[in-house]
Design a protein around this motif. Structure first.
Motif, PDB file in Angstrom:
ATOM      1  N   ASP A 107       2.955  -4.201 -11.533  1.00 54.90           N
ATOM      2  CA  ASP A 107       2.781  -4.483 -10.106  1.00 54.90           C
ATOM      3  C   ASP A 107       3.470  -5.784  -9.714  1.00 54.90           C
ATOM      4  O   ASP A 107       4.085  -5.882  -8.650  1.00 54.90           O
ATOM      5  CB  ASP A 107       1.301  -4.519  -9.736  1.00 54.90           C
ATOM      6  N   LYS A 132       0.812  -1.214   0.000  1.00 53.14           N
ATOM      7  CA  LYS A 132       0.000   0.000   0.000  1.00 53.14           C
ATOM      8  C   LYS A 132       0.848   1.268   0.000  1.00 53.14           C
ATOM      9  O   LYS A 132       0.446   2.291  -0.559  1.00 53.14           O
ATOM     10  CB  LYS A 132      -0.945   0.007   1.205  1.00 53.14           C
ATOM     11  N   GLU A 133       2.032   1.209   0.603  1.00 56.53           N
ATOM     12  CA  GLU A 133       2.902   2.382   0.692  1.00 56.53           C
ATOM     13  C   GLU A 133       3.750   2.609  -0.557  1.00 56.53           C
ATOM     14  O   GLU A 133       4.334   3.670  -0.718  1.00 56.53           O
ATOM     15  CB  GLU A 133       3.809   2.266   1.919  1.00 56.53           C
ATOM     16  N   ASN A 134       3.827   1.633  -1.438  1.00 56.48           N
ATOM     17  CA  ASN A 134       4.674   1.727  -2.629  1.00 56.48           C
ATOM     18  C   ASN A 134       3.899   2.425  -3.756  1.00 56.48           C
ATOM     19  O   ASN A 134       2.985   1.845  -4.339  1.00 56.48           O
ATOM     20  CB  ASN A 134       5.135   0.340  -3.061  1.00 56.48           C
ATOM     21  N   ASP A 135       4.296   3.648  -4.072  1.00 57.55           N
ATOM     22  CA  ASP A 135       3.611   4.427  -5.111  1.00 57.55           C
ATOM     23  C   ASP A 135       3.797   3.854  -6.508  1.00 57.55           C
ATOM     24  O   ASP A 135       3.024   4.184  -7.414  1.00 57.55           O
ATOM     25  CB  ASP A 135       4.085   5.882  -5.083  1.00 57.55           C
ATOM     26  N   ALA A 136       4.805   3.009  -6.708  1.00 59.36           N
ATOM     27  CA  ALA A 136       5.026   2.401  -8.018  1.00 59.36           C
ATOM     28  C   ALA A 136       4.021   1.289  -8.304  1.00 59.36           C
ATOM     29  O   ALA A 136       3.843   0.888  -9.448  1.00 59.36           O
ATOM     30  CB  ALA A 136       6.457   1.865  -8.120  1.00 59.36           C
ATOM     31  N   LYS A 141      -4.515  -2.585  -2.958  1.00 66.17           N
ATOM     32  CA  LYS A 141      -4.311  -1.182  -2.577  1.00 66.17           C
ATOM     33  C   LYS A 141      -5.633  -0.436  -2.447  1.00 66.17           C
ATOM     34  O   LYS A 141      -5.719   0.575  -1.779  1.00 66.17           O
ATOM     35  CB  LYS A 141      -3.440  -0.459  -3.606  1.00 66.17           C
ATOM     36  N   LYS A 142      -6.634  -0.950  -3.118  1.00 70.53           N
ATOM     37  CA  LYS A 142      -7.929  -0.274  -3.156  1.00 70.53           C
ATOM     38  C   LYS A 142      -8.935  -0.945  -2.226  1.00 70.53           C
ATOM     39  O   LYS A 142     -10.137  -0.731  -2.354  1.00 70.53           O
ATOM     40  CB  LYS A 142      -8.444  -0.272  -4.594  1.00 70.53           C
ATOM     41  N   THR A 174       0.388   0.381  -8.749  1.00 69.11           N
ATOM     42  CA  THR A 174      -0.725   1.274  -9.069  1.00 69.11           C
ATOM     43  C   THR A 174      -2.066   0.588  -9.299  1.00 69.11           C
ATOM     44  O   THR A 174      -3.104   1.221  -9.141  1.00 69.11           O
ATOM     45  CB  THR A 174      -0.395   2.103 -10.328  1.00 69.11           C
ATOM     46  N   GLU A 175      -2.083  -0.663  -9.681  1.00 66.56           N
ATOM     47  CA  GLU A 175      -3.340  -1.274 -10.127  1.00 66.56           C
ATOM     48  C   GLU A 175      -3.883  -2.379  -9.231  1.00 66.56           C
ATOM     49  O   GLU A 175      -5.068  -2.687  -9.312  1.00 66.56           O
ATOM     50  CB  GLU A 175      -3.169  -1.835 -11.546  1.00 66.56           C
ATOM     51  N   GLU A 181       7.199  -5.093  -9.469  1.00 68.68           N
ATOM     52  CA  GLU A 181       7.474  -4.196  -8.338  1.00 68.68           C
ATOM     53  C   GLU A 181       7.407  -4.975  -7.022  1.00 68.68           C
ATOM     54  O   GLU A 181       8.262  -4.802  -6.144  1.00 68.68           O
ATOM     55  CB  GLU A 181       6.498  -3.024  -8.338  1.00 68.68           C
TER      56      GLU A 181
END
Length: 152
Positions: free
Chosen positions: A143, A118-122, A129-130, A124-125, A146
């Motif tokens: 993802d 959740k903290e990794n801005d790289a 995280k959502k 995204t999808e 990453e």
């Protein structure tokens, strides 16, 4: 080839259990959510890679990798009266639930926690995280790579 995340509760079935299973392969059974079932039935293919995600435990996160070794087929447990996954509405002619088979590939060097994801801005999808709660979810190429970097 596609990438997936399969959630499991390690007190019921863990990555270690998969590693120690006969031929390091298991049937991924018990999925009882229609959207997750549809992913397995329609989209999960032979050779796809799967992140095994431990949930409902002290150390929540991605623990390792598996490979899909058999595409969707009817979940036998839906017909078994003694199974926790029995479904009275399922019949052999019209099964409601499917399974895939997965084989152990590896443990990650370290567990990649939900908090770190959740903290990794790289990243995204990924639905995690959502607030996504599906037991099976697609993972984008970005993802996937990453999260693997985070395990190094």
């Amino acid at each position: 080839m596609a990438y997936w995340l399969f959630k499991t509760e390690p007190d019921a079935f863990s990555l270690d259990d998969l590693k120690s299973a006969a031929k390091q392969t298991t049937t991924w059974e018990g999925v009882r959510n229609y959207q997750a079932r549809n992913f397995m039935r329609d989209d999960v293919k032979l050779g796809d890679l799967v992140m095994i995600y431990h949930s409902s435990c002290k150390q929540v996160g991605v623990a390792g990798i598996a490979t899909v070794t058999a595409e969707a087929y009817p979940d036998p447990s839906q017909f078994d009266l003694n199974s926790d996954y029995y479904d009275a509405k399922a019949t052999v002619d019209t099964p409601r639930w499917v399974v895939v088979d997965v084989a152990y590939q590896q443990h990650l060097n370290k567990l990649v926690s939900l908090k770190a994801i959740k903290e990794n801005d790289a990243i995204t999808e990924i639905a995690l995280k959502k607030g996504g709660r599906l037991s099976i979810m697609p993972v984008t190429n970005n993802d996937w790579h990453e999260i693997l970097k985070m395990a190094e």
